[in-house]
Write a protein that holds these residues in place. Structure first.
Motif, PDB file in Angstrom:
ATOM      1  N   GLY A   1       0.799  -1.213   0.000  1.00 44.31           N
ATOM      2  CA  GLY A   1       0.000   0.000   0.000  1.00 44.31           C
ATOM      3  C   GLY A   1       0.830   1.260   0.000  1.00 44.31           C
ATOM      4  N   SER A   2       2.134   1.157   0.341  1.00 42.28           N
ATOM      5  CA  SER A   2       3.028   2.306   0.252  1.00 42.28           C
ATOM      6  C   SER A   2       3.451   2.507  -1.202  1.00 42.28           C
ATOM      7  CB  SER A   2       4.247   2.116   1.155  1.00 42.28           C
ATOM      8  OG  SER A   2       4.873   0.875   0.900  1.00 42.28           O
ATOM      9  N   THR A   3       3.883   3.710  -1.545  1.00 46.57           N
ATOM     10  CA  THR A   3       4.248   4.052  -2.919  1.00 46.57           C
ATOM     11  C   THR A   3       5.738   4.327  -3.006  1.00 46.57           C
ATOM     12  OG1 THR A   3       2.072   5.035  -3.299  1.00 46.57           O
ATOM     13  CG2 THR A   3       3.810   5.606  -4.846  1.00 46.57           C
ATOM     14  N   LEU A   4       6.393   3.731  -4.007  1.00 52.07           N
ATOM     15  CA  LEU A   4       7.816   3.941  -4.189  1.00 52.07           C
ATOM     16  C   LEU A   4       8.051   5.275  -4.891  1.00 52.07           C
ATOM     17  CD1 LEU A   4      10.682   2.783  -3.920  1.00 52.07           C
ATOM     18  CD2 LEU A   4      10.410   1.831  -6.212  1.00 52.07           C
ATOM     19  N   VAL A   5       8.768   6.179  -4.220  1.00 53.99           N
ATOM     20  CA  VAL A   5       9.080   7.482  -4.805  1.00 53.99           C
ATOM     21  C   VAL A   5      10.544   7.586  -5.189  1.00 53.99           C
ATOM     22  CG1 VAL A   5       7.206   8.666  -3.625  1.00 53.99           C
ATOM     23  CG2 VAL A   5       9.430   8.489  -2.506  1.00 53.99           C
ATOM     24  N   GLY A   6      11.351   6.589  -4.802  1.00 49.14           N
ATOM     25  CA  GLY A   6      12.765   6.579  -5.154  1.00 49.14           C
ATOM     26  C   GLY A   6      13.039   5.608  -6.290  1.00 49.14           C
ATOM     27  N   ALA A   7      14.309   5.189  -6.394  1.00 53.28           N
ATOM     28  CA  ALA A   7      14.718   4.263  -7.449  1.00 53.28           C
ATOM     29  C   ALA A   7      14.134   2.873  -7.207  1.00 53.28           C
ATOM     30  CB  ALA A   7      16.241   4.193  -7.505  1.00 53.28           C
ATOM     31  N   ALA A   8      14.053   2.085  -8.281  1.00 61.39           N
ATOM     32  CA  ALA A   8      13.504   0.726  -8.191  1.00 61.39           C
ATOM     33  C   ALA A   8      14.347  -0.137  -7.242  1.00 61.39           C
ATOM     34  CB  ALA A   8      13.466   0.100  -9.581  1.00 61.39           C
ATOM     35  N   PHE A   9      13.703  -1.100  -6.623  1.00 60.68           N
ATOM     36  CA  PHE A   9      14.416  -2.025  -5.736  1.00 60.68           C
ATOM     37  C   PHE A   9      13.753  -3.395  -5.818  1.00 60.68           C
ATOM     38  CE2 PHE A   9      10.834  -0.852  -3.155  1.00 60.68           C
ATOM     39  CZ  PHE A   9      10.611  -1.921  -2.305  1.00 60.68           C
ATOM     40  N   ASP A  10      14.468  -4.408  -5.313  1.00 62.83           N
ATOM     41  CA  ASP A  10      13.942  -5.767  -5.270  1.00 62.83           C
ATOM     42  C   ASP A  10      13.317  -6.041  -3.911  1.00 62.83           C
ATOM     43  OD1 ASP A  10      14.813  -6.123  -7.796  1.00 62.83           O
ATOM     44  OD2 ASP A  10      16.491  -7.450  -7.314  1.00 62.83           O
ATOM     45  N   LEU A  11      12.161  -6.697  -3.931  1.00 63.49           N
ATOM     46  CA  LEU A  11      11.392  -7.001  -2.717  1.00 63.49           C
ATOM     47  C   LEU A  11      11.226  -8.502  -2.594  1.00 63.49           C
ATOM     48  CD1 LEU A  11       9.382  -5.767  -0.448  1.00 63.49           C
ATOM     49  CD2 LEU A  11       7.588  -6.303  -2.099  1.00 63.49           C
ATOM     50  N   ILE A  12      11.473  -9.046  -1.410  1.00 63.50           N
ATOM     51  CA  ILE A  12      11.190 -10.450  -1.115  1.00 63.50           C
ATOM     52  C   ILE A  12       9.858 -10.512  -0.383  1.00 63.50           C
ATOM     53  CG2 ILE A  12      11.952 -12.554   0.023  1.00 63.50           C
ATOM     54  CD1 ILE A  12      13.717 -11.711  -2.272  1.00 63.50           C
ATOM     55  N   ALA A  13       8.856 -11.143  -0.986  1.00 60.20           N
ATOM     56  CA  ALA A  13       7.516 -11.211  -0.389  1.00 60.20           C
ATOM     57  C   ALA A  13       7.548 -12.012   0.902  1.00 60.20           C
ATOM     58  CB  ALA A  13       6.541 -11.834  -1.378  1.00 60.20           C
ATOM     59  N   SER A  14       6.968 -11.466   1.955  1.00 58.65           N
ATOM     60  CA  SER A  14       6.927 -12.162   3.244  1.00 58.65           C
ATOM     61  C   SER A  14       5.600 -12.859   3.486  1.00 58.65           C
ATOM     62  CB  SER A  14       7.206 -11.181   4.384  1.00 58.65           C
ATOM     63  OG  SER A  14       6.239 -10.150   4.396  1.00 58.65           O
ATOM     64  N   ARG A  15       4.587 -12.526   2.688  1.00 58.73           N
ATOM     65  CA  ARG A  15       3.298 -13.212   2.805  1.00 58.73           C
ATOM     66  C   ARG A  15       2.525 -12.999   1.512  1.00 58.73           C
ATOM     67  NH1 ARG A  15       2.750  -9.004   6.771  1.00 58.73           N
ATOM     68  NH2 ARG A  15       3.056 -10.564   8.382  1.00 58.73           N
ATOM     69  N   PRO A  16       1.536 -13.854   1.237  1.00 53.82           N
ATOM     70  CA  PRO A  16       0.731 -13.697   0.014  1.00 53.82           C
ATOM     71  C   PRO A  16      -0.041 -12.384   0.024  1.00 53.82           C
ATOM     72  CG  PRO A  16       0.435 -15.885   0.966  1.00 53.82           C
ATOM     73  CD  PRO A  16       1.179 -15.070   1.978  1.00 53.82           C
ATOM     74  N   ALA A  17      -0.495 -11.976  -1.170  1.00 52.73           N
ATOM     75  CA  ALA A  17      -1.200 -10.705  -1.294  1.00 52.73           C
ATOM     76  C   ALA A  17      -2.439 -10.650  -0.412  1.00 52.73           C
ATOM     77  CB  ALA A  17      -1.573 -10.473  -2.760  1.00 52.73           C
ATOM     78  N   ALA A  18      -3.206 -11.741  -0.367  1.00 48.84           N
ATOM     79  CA  ALA A  18      -4.469 -11.742   0.383  1.00 48.84           C
ATOM     80  C   ALA A  18      -4.248 -11.602   1.881  1.00 48.84           C
ATOM     81  CB  ALA A  18      -5.245 -13.022   0.089  1.00 48.84           C
ATOM     82  N   GLU A  19      -3.018 -11.885   2.367  1.00 41.01           N
ATOM     83  CA  GLU A  19      -2.722 -11.796   3.794  1.00 41.01           C
ATOM     84  C   GLU A  19      -1.917 -10.558   4.135  1.00 41.01           C
ATOM     85  OE1 GLU A  19      -0.751 -15.372   4.955  1.00 41.01           O
ATOM     86  OE2 GLU A  19      -2.251 -16.679   4.040  1.00 41.01           O
ATOM     87  N   SER A  20      -1.618  -9.732   3.134  1.00 39.57           N
ATOM     88  CA  SER A  20      -0.767  -8.572   3.358  1.00 39.57           C
ATOM     89  C   SER A  20      -1.532  -7.437   4.032  1.00 39.57           C
ATOM     90  CB  SER A  20      -0.177  -8.086   2.036  1.00 39.57           C
ATOM     91  OG  SER A  20       0.796  -9.001   1.561  1.00 39.57           O
ATOM     92  N   THR A  21      -0.767  -6.482   4.522  1.00 39.54           N
ATOM     93  CA  THR A  21      -1.330  -5.367   5.282  1.00 39.54           C
ATOM     94  C   THR A  21      -2.412  -4.632   4.508  1.00 39.54           C
ATOM     95  OG1 THR A  21       0.767  -5.067   6.446  1.00 39.54           O
ATOM     96  CG2 THR A  21      -0.754  -3.194   6.418  1.00 39.54           C
ATOM     97  N   TYR A  22      -2.120  -4.287   3.263  1.00 40.88           N
ATOM     98  CA  TYR A  22      -3.058  -3.453   2.521  1.00 40.88           C
ATOM     99  C   TYR A  22      -4.335  -4.193   2.162  1.00 40.88           C
ATOM    100  CZ  TYR A  22      -4.422   0.577  -0.164  1.00 40.88           C
ATOM    101  OH  TYR A  22      -5.085   1.687  -0.599  1.00 40.88           O
ATOM    102  N   ALA A  23      -4.220  -5.505   1.899  1.00 43.05           N
ATOM    103  CA  ALA A  23      -5.426  -6.286   1.625  1.00 43.05           C
ATOM    104  C   ALA A  23      -6.356  -6.272   2.830  1.00 43.05           C
ATOM    105  CB  ALA A  23      -5.049  -7.723   1.265  1.00 43.05           C
ATOM    106  N   GLY A  24      -5.767  -6.409   4.030  1.00 47.74           N
ATOM    107  CA  GLY A  24      -6.587  -6.347   5.236  1.00 47.74           C
ATOM    108  C   GLY A  24      -7.217  -4.986   5.427  1.00 47.74           C
ATOM    109  N   ILE A  25      -6.474  -3.918   5.107  1.00 51.03           N
ATOM    110  CA  ILE A  25      -7.011  -2.565   5.223  1.00 51.03           C
ATOM    111  C   ILE A  25      -8.198  -2.385   4.285  1.00 51.03           C
ATOM    112  CG2 ILE A  25      -6.496  -0.140   4.767  1.00 51.03           C
ATOM    113  CD1 ILE A  25      -3.646  -0.704   5.738  1.00 51.03           C
ATOM    114  N   VAL A  26      -8.060  -2.879   3.052  1.00 48.66           N
ATOM    115  CA  VAL A  26      -9.142  -2.753   2.077  1.00 48.66           C
ATOM    116  C   VAL A  26     -10.401  -3.457   2.575  1.00 48.66           C
ATOM    117  CG1 VAL A  26      -9.903  -3.437  -0.227  1.00 48.66           C
ATOM    118  CG2 VAL A  26      -7.651  -2.418   0.085  1.00 48.66           C
ATOM    119  N   ARG A  27     -10.247  -4.658   3.112  1.00 48.89           N
ATOM    120  CA  ARG A  27     -11.420  -5.383   3.633  1.00 48.89           C
ATOM    121  C   ARG A  27     -12.081  -4.607   4.765  1.00 48.89           C
ATOM    122  NH1 ARG A  27      -7.988  -9.936   2.764  1.00 48.89           N
ATOM    123  NH2 ARG A  27      -7.257  -9.841   4.924  1.00 48.89           N
ATOM    124  N   LEU A  28     -11.264  -4.040   5.650  1.00 49.72           N
ATOM    125  CA  LEU A  28     -11.812  -3.296   6.775  1.00 49.72           C
ATOM    126  C   LEU A  28     -12.501  -2.015   6.322  1.00 49.72           C
ATOM    127  CD1 LEU A  28      -8.895  -3.717   9.343  1.00 49.72           C
ATOM    128  CD2 LEU A  28     -10.992  -5.045   9.167  1.00 49.72           C
TER     129      LEU A  28
END
Length: 622
Positions: free
Chosen positions: A200-227
């Motif tokens: 749910g945060s927006t990247l305003v700097g240079a591109a970077f690599d991210l290692i997913a720590s949980r599936p999309a449906a269990e992520s912070t922003y998905a929970g926020i959207v449901r709430l």
């Protein structure tokens, strides 16, 4: 579940009316009012009356449709008063008054839709930020995939301007992120390798690599959207209370109009009473104020799930707070490293962190983060054997490493046992021993630090009206007491099981409304049992966020006092709108009953009151 394709909702008849109906009805009523006035100015009374009647009928028919729909749901509202006043105006030949009432009613509906849209803007913006696809590494190549297919451990490329699709950690590079959608903080935050990134945060700097720590449906922003979706669909107890008031006000209005007609014999006076009786203070002001309050909390990094939670928050007098992850950071930090003669601090930390890459223990995360911050190169562990809650051993490079408590490490080493005396747990300090090739190489001391804003938050809670603050922790009592005494809480409870926390909540709830604040799975039952459950949603367990009625979207405690202040101010504003609006309406009805307020002027007074109470309700946004 996060949707993987953009949604194009069908425009149903009901949705189309809510979107375009008020504008169309306002246009018809306004046009007929002007055209009828032109006929009247030129002495064509018959044409003017016909025009005003034709301008009133579409609004009246739409109003009857809404009343029938409400009756089918078992609701009786103040729309009946508007329908009676328009019908009576046409029946008694007061077509101008009927047209004015129709214009004012349609205008009130339009004003309501505008006000609610303005109030919902902050939380609606959250729903528009859901990412649908992302770039995932597949070997040496990149592929664009739906975020629903992302799994824990996947390596993703986040490009400048992208919304981070899932929770994860920075793999390479530096991530400069705008967290305003989650926290309200406008200043971008920089995260280095290993730093935790929230979806749910927006990247305003240079591109970077991210290692997913949980599936999309269990992520912070998905929970926020449901709430958020649940919050938008809710109706608060105050609004339901207003419905009950509406029935009484309807009866009062009809009674005054009937008595006026019987006493004076003049039906126009009775019509004036109906015209000046405004429903908007009840049916518009309360929901607009509640939605405004929820929107204001969302802008401050607090998600209130529904209007009931916002109202309950305004009544809270006792706060029960968990310790670990709530008053403290929930992640122990290293305070010291004791080493044997053969090893340095960096060697002990580097070997321990390398091995702990294979562990999910909370201390493992702390050791890895500390080693990463120190710039140490971590080696991949092998031949792992972990005894949950006791320790872990394995091979790092060419060395055999074991990490754990006294008994675990003592059984896997033959020398250096003098260092194990450092393992005593006292005053909140935790420690782990590290054995290398059968020799105790060192002891790492860690402590869960208080949040920087813990003391100021508790002071702010007391200033906001909280009369009693209780620390309820599953940690050992002496650790809880050290933290509680430093914060000046009213009562300290330690060694609590999840059931014990529920008992504490219910005991306090018997005397005054209670708010429970926690972050872990073990806090979920107590959060559900409290009048208001508050979850630390940025890092907390999903179970606690689901059980809570309020979720802090930022990993800070201070917004809790902000939410409390917003809730109490919102309730005050809603009640002001109701009682001031109804008071003015009743005064207007009495004046009309004595013949001093004709129907047309009564309609104009009604609209002035409507506008005033809605604008007052929108003050909750500020």
């Amino acid at each position: 579940m996060i949707r993987t394709d953009p949604v194009h909702p069908r425009l149903t008849i009901g949705a189309a009316y809510r979107r375009f109906g008020p504008r169309l009805l306002v246009g018809i009523a306004l046009l007929s009012l002007v055209l009828g006035g032109w006929f009247w100015w030129h002495g064509e009374a018959g044409s003017s009356n016909l025009t005003w009647t034709l301008g009133t009928l579409p609004v009246l028919l739409a109003l009857f449709g809404q009343i029938i729909a409400s009756l089918r749901r078992g609701d009786v509202g103040l729309d009946v008063v508007a329908a009676l006043s328009m019908s009576a105006a046409l029946a008694f030949g007061e077509t101008l008054a009927g047209n004015v009432v129709a214009l004012m009613y349609a205008g009130g509906q339009l004003l309501e839709s505008f006000a609610e849209a303005r109030a919902r803007r902050e939380i609606t913006e959250l729903l528009g930020r859901v990412a649908f696809t992302t770039m995932r590494y597949c070997g040496d190549t990149l592929e664009e995939v739906p975020i629903a297919t992302i799994r824990q451990g996947d390596r993703l490329l986040v490009r400048q301007g992208d919304v981070v699709p899932v929770d994860g950690h920075v793999a390479d590079g530096v991530a400069v992120l705008n967290l305003s959608a989650l926290t309200g903080e406008s200043i971008p935050k920089s995260l280095s390798r290993g730093g935790e990134v929230l979806s749910g945060s927006t990247l305003v700097g240079a591109a970077f690599d991210l290692i997913a720590s949980r599936p999309a449906a269990e992520s912070t922003y998905a929970g926020i959207v449901r709430l958020v979706e649940a919050a938008q669909a809710s109706k608060s107890p105050m609004a339901r209370l207003a419905d009950r008031y509406a029935i009484g006000f309807l009866a009062l209005t009809i009674s005054i109009a009937a008595v006026t007609w019987l006493a004076s014999g003049d039906p126009i006076r009775a019509l004036a009473v109906l015209v000046v009786a405004t429903p908007c203070p009840l049916i518009l002001a309360v929901p607009v104020a509640i939605i405004s309050g929820i929107s204001r909390t969302a802008k401050s990094g607090i998600l209130v799930k529904d209007g009931a939670a916002l109202e309950a928050l305004a009544h809270v007098r006792t706060a029960i707070l968990d310790k670990t992850g709530t008053l403290t950071r929930g992640r122990p930090t290293i305070t010291a490293i004791r080493t044997g003669e053969r090893f340095t601090d960096k060697e002990v930390l580097g070997l321990a962190a390398s091995l702990d890459q294979a562990s999910a223990h909370v201390m493992a995360t702390s050791l890895i983060q500390a080693a990463t911050d120190a710039g140490l190169m971590l080696l991949p562990p092998a031949e792992i054997a972990e005894l949950p809650g006791k320790g872990i051993e394995g091979t790092v490079g060419r060395r055999r490493v074991a990490i754990g408590g006294d008994t675990y490490v003592r059984n896997r080493s033959t020398g250096g046992h003098m260092l194990l005396h450092e393992l005593d747990n006292h005053d909140g300090v935790q420690s782990v021993a590290v054995a290398v090739d059968g020799f105790v190489a060192g002891v790492i001391l860690l402590q869960d630090q208080l949040r920087d804003d813990a003391r100021t938050t508790l002071d702010a809670l007391r200033a906001a009206g909280i009369e009693r603050i209780i620390l309820a922790s599953g940690d050992m009592t002496h650790i809880a007491q050290k933290v509680g005494r430093s914060l000046g809480v009213d009562e300290i409870l330690g060694d609590l099981t999840p059931e014990g926390k529920v008992v504490a909540v219910r005991r306090e709830a018997a005397t005054r409304p209670v708010m429970m604040v926690g972050d872990g799975v073990n806090d979920a039952p107590a959060l559900a049992a409290a009048d208001v459950g508050v979850a630390m949603g940025a890092r907390g367990a999903a179970a606690s966020s689901e059980a809570a009625s309020v979720v802090l979207l930022v990993d800070e405690l201070y917004p809790l006092s902000t939410a409390l202040g917003i809730a109490r101010r919102t309730r005050t504003i809603a009640l002001q709108s109701v009682f001031i609006g109804l008071g003015l309406s009743i005064v207007g009805m009495i004046v009309a009953a004595f013949g001093y307020l004709p129907p047309v002027q009564g309609a104009l007074l009604q609209e002035a009151i409507d506008v005033a109470v809605i604008l007052n309700a929108l003050r909750a946004l500020r």
